[in-house]
Design an enzyme around this catalytic site. Structure first.
Site, PDB file in Angstrom:
ATOM      1  N   GLU A 127      -3.084   5.145  26.974  1.00  0.00           N
ATOM      2  CA  GLU A 127      -4.450   5.549  27.376  1.00  0.00           C
ATOM      3  C   GLU A 127      -5.569   4.798  26.664  1.00  0.00           C
ATOM      4  O   GLU A 127      -6.534   5.391  26.205  1.00  0.00           O
ATOM      5  CB  GLU A 127      -4.617   7.068  27.192  1.00  0.00           C
ATOM      6  CG  GLU A 127      -3.610   7.852  28.002  1.00  0.00           C
ATOM      7  CD  GLU A 127      -3.713   9.368  27.831  1.00  0.00           C
ATOM      8  OE1 GLU A 127      -4.687   9.851  27.249  1.00  0.00           O
ATOM      9  OE2 GLU A 127      -2.786  10.052  28.312  1.00  0.00           O
ATOM     10  N   ASN A 169       1.018   2.584  28.858  1.00  0.00           N
ATOM     11  CA  ASN A 169       1.060   3.810  29.654  1.00  0.00           C
ATOM     12  C   ASN A 169      -0.344   4.376  29.849  1.00  0.00           C
ATOM     13  O   ASN A 169      -1.113   4.458  28.888  1.00  0.00           O
ATOM     14  CB  ASN A 169       1.928   4.831  28.886  1.00  0.00           C
ATOM     15  CG  ASN A 169       2.281   6.071  29.681  1.00  0.00           C
ATOM     16  OD1 ASN A 169       2.795   5.972  30.793  1.00  0.00           O
ATOM     17  ND2 ASN A 169       2.032   7.244  29.101  1.00  0.00           N
ATOM     18  N   HIS A 205      -0.450  12.140  36.867  1.00  0.00           N
ATOM     19  CA  HIS A 205      -0.896  13.541  36.889  1.00  0.00           C
ATOM     20  C   HIS A 205      -1.767  13.674  38.137  1.00  0.00           C
ATOM     21  O   HIS A 205      -2.924  13.265  38.142  1.00  0.00           O
ATOM     22  CB  HIS A 205      -1.686  13.874  35.625  1.00  0.00           C
ATOM     23  CG  HIS A 205      -0.856  13.791  34.375  1.00  0.00           C
ATOM     24  ND1 HIS A 205       0.184  14.655  34.131  1.00  0.00           N
ATOM     25  CD2 HIS A 205      -0.899  12.938  33.318  1.00  0.00           C
ATOM     26  CE1 HIS A 205       0.744  14.349  32.952  1.00  0.00           C
ATOM     27  NE2 HIS A 205       0.110  13.301  32.454  1.00  0.00           N
ATOM     28  N   GLU A 232       4.834  10.618  33.762  1.00  0.00           N
ATOM     29  CA  GLU A 232       4.407  11.993  33.422  1.00  0.00           C
ATOM     30  C   GLU A 232       4.072  12.776  34.685  1.00  0.00           C
ATOM     31  O   GLU A 232       3.090  13.524  34.727  1.00  0.00           O
ATOM     32  CB  GLU A 232       3.183  11.964  32.486  1.00  0.00           C
ATOM     33  CG  GLU A 232       3.395  11.165  31.219  1.00  0.00           C
ATOM     34  CD  GLU A 232       2.213  11.191  30.239  1.00  0.00           C
ATOM     35  OE1 GLU A 232       1.316  12.044  30.401  1.00  0.00           O
ATOM     36  OE2 GLU A 232       2.204  10.357  29.328  1.00  0.00           O
ATOM     37  N   ASP A 234       3.271  15.146  37.534  1.00  0.00           N
ATOM     38  CA  ASP A 234       3.075  16.542  37.937  1.00  0.00           C
ATOM     39  C   ASP A 234       1.988  16.548  39.008  1.00  0.00           C
ATOM     40  O   ASP A 234       1.184  15.614  39.095  1.00  0.00           O
ATOM     41  CB  ASP A 234       2.772  17.488  36.764  1.00  0.00           C
ATOM     42  CG  ASP A 234       1.667  17.036  35.817  1.00  0.00           C
ATOM     43  OD1 ASP A 234       0.797  16.225  36.239  1.00  0.00           O
ATOM     44  OD2 ASP A 234       1.650  17.491  34.674  1.00  0.00           O
TER      45      ASP A 234
HETATM   46  O1  G3I Z   1       2.315  22.951  17.744  1.00  0.00           O
HETATM   47  C1  G3I Z   1       1.025  23.523  17.605  1.00  0.00           C
HETATM   48  C2  G3I Z   1       1.128  24.938  17.180  1.00  0.00           C
HETATM   49  O2  G3I Z   1       1.698  25.010  15.904  1.00  0.00           O
HETATM   50  C3  G3I Z   1      -0.274  25.565  17.182  1.00  0.00           C
HETATM   51  O3  G3I Z   1      -0.189  26.920  16.871  1.00  0.00           O
HETATM   52  C4  G3I Z   1      -0.914  25.386  18.548  1.00  0.00           C
HETATM   53  C5  G3I Z   1      -2.341  25.933  18.579  1.00  0.00           C
HETATM   54  O4  G3I Z   1      -3.161  25.171  19.424  1.00  0.00           O
HETATM   55  O5  G3I Z   1      -0.961  24.044  18.847  1.00  0.00           O
HETATM   56  C6  G3I Z   1       0.316  23.459  18.935  1.00  0.00           C
HETATM   57  O6  G3I Z   1       0.174  22.112  19.262  1.00  0.00           O
HETATM   58  C7  G3I Z   1      -0.188  21.854  20.603  1.00  0.00           C
HETATM   59  C8  G3I Z   1       0.879  20.937  21.181  1.00  0.00           C
HETATM   60  O7  G3I Z   1       0.503  20.552  22.473  1.00  0.00           O
HETATM   61  C9  G3I Z   1       2.250  21.585  21.256  1.00  0.00           C
HETATM   62  O8  G3I Z   1       2.192  22.677  22.115  1.00  0.00           O
HETATM   63  C10 G3I Z   1      -1.530  21.164  20.626  1.00  0.00           C
HETATM   64  O9  G3I Z   1      -2.533  22.077  20.215  1.00  0.00           O
HETATM   65  C11 G3I Z   1      -1.844  20.676  22.001  1.00  0.00           C
HETATM   66  O10 G3I Z   1      -3.026  19.886  21.961  1.00  0.00           O
HETATM   67  C12 G3I Z   1      -0.698  19.808  22.494  1.00  0.00           C
HETATM   68  O11 G3I Z   1      -1.000  19.436  23.817  1.00  0.00           O
HETATM   69  C13 G3I Z   1      -0.294  18.314  24.276  1.00  0.00           C
HETATM   70  C14 G3I Z   1      -1.271  17.228  24.685  1.00  0.00           C
HETATM   71  O12 G3I Z   1      -0.579  16.130  25.229  1.00  0.00           O
HETATM   72  C15 G3I Z   1      -2.096  16.768  23.500  1.00  0.00           C
HETATM   73  O13 G3I Z   1      -3.155  16.013  23.906  1.00  0.00           O
HETATM   74  C16 G3I Z   1       0.536  18.720  25.471  1.00  0.00           C
HETATM   75  O14 G3I Z   1       1.582  19.614  25.042  1.00  0.00           O
HETATM   76  C17 G3I Z   1       1.162  17.504  26.128  1.00  0.00           C
HETATM   77  O15 G3I Z   1       1.743  17.881  27.359  1.00  0.00           O
HETATM   78  C18 G3I Z   1       0.083  16.483  26.411  1.00  0.00           C
HETATM   79  O16 G3I Z   1       0.709  15.356  26.965  1.00  0.00           O
HETATM   80  C19 G3I Z   1      -0.159  14.278  27.329  1.00  0.00           C
HETATM   81  C20 G3I Z   1       0.601  13.000  27.070  1.00  0.00           C
HETATM   82  O17 G3I Z   1       1.035  12.954  25.731  1.00  0.00           O
HETATM   83  C21 G3I Z   1      -0.255  11.786  27.396  1.00  0.00           C
HETATM   84  N1  G3I Z   1      -0.782  11.854  28.744  1.00  0.00           N
HETATM   85  C22 G3I Z   1      -1.460  13.086  29.092  1.00  0.00           C
HETATM   86  C23 G3I Z   1      -0.590  14.298  28.795  1.00  0.00           C
HETATM   87  C24 G3I Z   1      -1.291  15.587  29.189  1.00  0.00           C
HETATM   88  O18 G3I Z   1      -2.427  15.812  28.424  1.00  0.00           O
END
Ligand code: G3I
Length: 301
Positions: A127, A169, A205, A232, A234
């Site tokens: 990105e 990516n 997405h 990715e 969806d």
């Molecule tokens: O693990 C912590 C947890 O300990 C905490 O309590 C909680 C509270 O917010 O956060 C948890 O971490 C989260 C993590 O996902 C695991 O669930 C983060 O806040 C959250 O920001 C994170 O989101 C991820 C996101 O990327 C981050 O920007 C999504 O799961 C994930 O699906 C998403 O994936 C991205 C790709 O990497 C890149 N392309 C876009 C895609 C969708 O945004």
């Protein structure tokens, strides 16, 4: 009879899913994963904040849980992602200039070296291009270390794991548009100068329609001499969901250098798109219409 087996019969392609280490104790989730998919991506566990929580101190426990499971089941692993302006560890977020440049190259080297030989393809840079009409790079502290940061990252990853395919990516690249053309021009330049790039990931997405030039866009990148991967996938829920999933599948099958497709989660309840039900299995783990349309496209289309 399964997504992975049917994709494998189409030129050895993979059909994979992003998974979360924290869900690996859920038997419904694991049964679907093991039955249907022959590739995995760690949804968060191989990102910079997860793997280098303090400078030069590495943490691979959760990434390894995913990698070890994949290896034990013969699944390919996509590495995601060595460098991304989001999910940087706190210690790196305020850094800049040559200090950040050396920290990011060290990160690429150490993580790619740790997983050497296990990764089918790495998202080396994620990105880095801006949305909208500019076709240029997005501003970030990584970008401000110098426009050559992306090629420096690819060279470091290549030195660390010469056999992994190295990908750029991005999202909003689902047709021929200013952003995808900016990336296209970078890849063309890299190929002409011998910068080691092997593949481009199209996150996909998607909303409620599929660009009519989705396949043509994949093909123009393939024609530059790189593989393309749907990384990715969806799709917004709605009457068109199954058709869009099938359309993406057919587009990949129609492009010889499209190696495979990864959906960004297993069940709707596992998705980052909360409440949007954008995946192939419902929250109870049942196959949706979108699942059947993908399987049928893999088998016939
Ligand atoms: O693990 C912590 C947890 O300990 C905490 O309590 C909680 C509270 O917010 O956060 C948890 O971490 C989260 C993590 O996902 C695991 O669930 C983060 O806040 C959250 O920001 C994170 O989101 C991820 C996101 O990327 C981050 O920007 C999504 O799961 C994930 O699906 C998403 O994936 C991205 C790709 O990497 C890149 N392309 C876009 C895609 C969708 O945004």
């Amino acid at each position: 009879s399964t997504l992975g087996a049917s994709a494998a019969e189409r030129g050895g392609r993979y059909f994979g899913a992003a998974i979360a280490a924290g869900r690996m104790g859920d038997s419904t989730y694991m049964n679907i994963l093991n039955r249907e998919f022959n590739q995995v991506t760690a949804e968060n566990e191989m990102k910079w904040d997860a793997t280098e929580p303090s400078r030069n101190s590495f943490s691979f426990g959760n990434g390894d849980r995913i990698a070890n499971h994949a290896i034990s089941r013969g699944m390919k692993i996509r590495g995601h992602a060595l460098l991304w302006h989001q999910q940087m560890p706190t210690w790196a977020r305020g850094m800049e200039g040559s200090d950040l440049r050396s920290a990011m190259i060290n990160h690429v080297t150490r993580v790619a070296t740790y997983y050497r030989g296990k990764i089918h393809s790495w998202d080396v840079v994620n990105e880095a291009f801006a949305d909208g009409g500019s076709g240029g790079r997005r501003d970030s502290n990584l970008q401000r270390t110098g426009n050559d940061w992306i090629e420096a990252a690819f060279r470091a990853a290549d030195a660390a794991d010469p056999n992994a395919k190295l990908c750029y990516n991005d999202y909003n690249t689902d047709g021929i548009n200013a952003k995808s053309t900016g990336i296209y021009n970078m890849v063309r330049d890299f190929k002409s100068r011998g910068v080691p790039i092997d593949c481009v990931g199209f996150q996909s997405h998607l909303g409620t329609s599929l660009s009519s030039d989705y396949q043509a866009n994949l093909q123009r990148f393939a024609d530059l001499g790189v593989d393309v991967e749907i990384t990715e996938l969806d799709v917004a829920q709605g009457s068109n969901q199954a058709n869009i999933f099938a359309g993406v599948t057919r587009a990949c099958l129609n492009v010889a250098r499209c190696n495979g497709i990864t959906v960004w989660g297993i069940r709707d309840s596992d998705s980052w798109r909360t409440g949007e039900n954008p995946l192939l299995f419902d929250s109870s783990g049942n196959k949706k219409a979108a699942y059947n349309s993908v399987l049928s496209a893999l088998n016939n289309g």
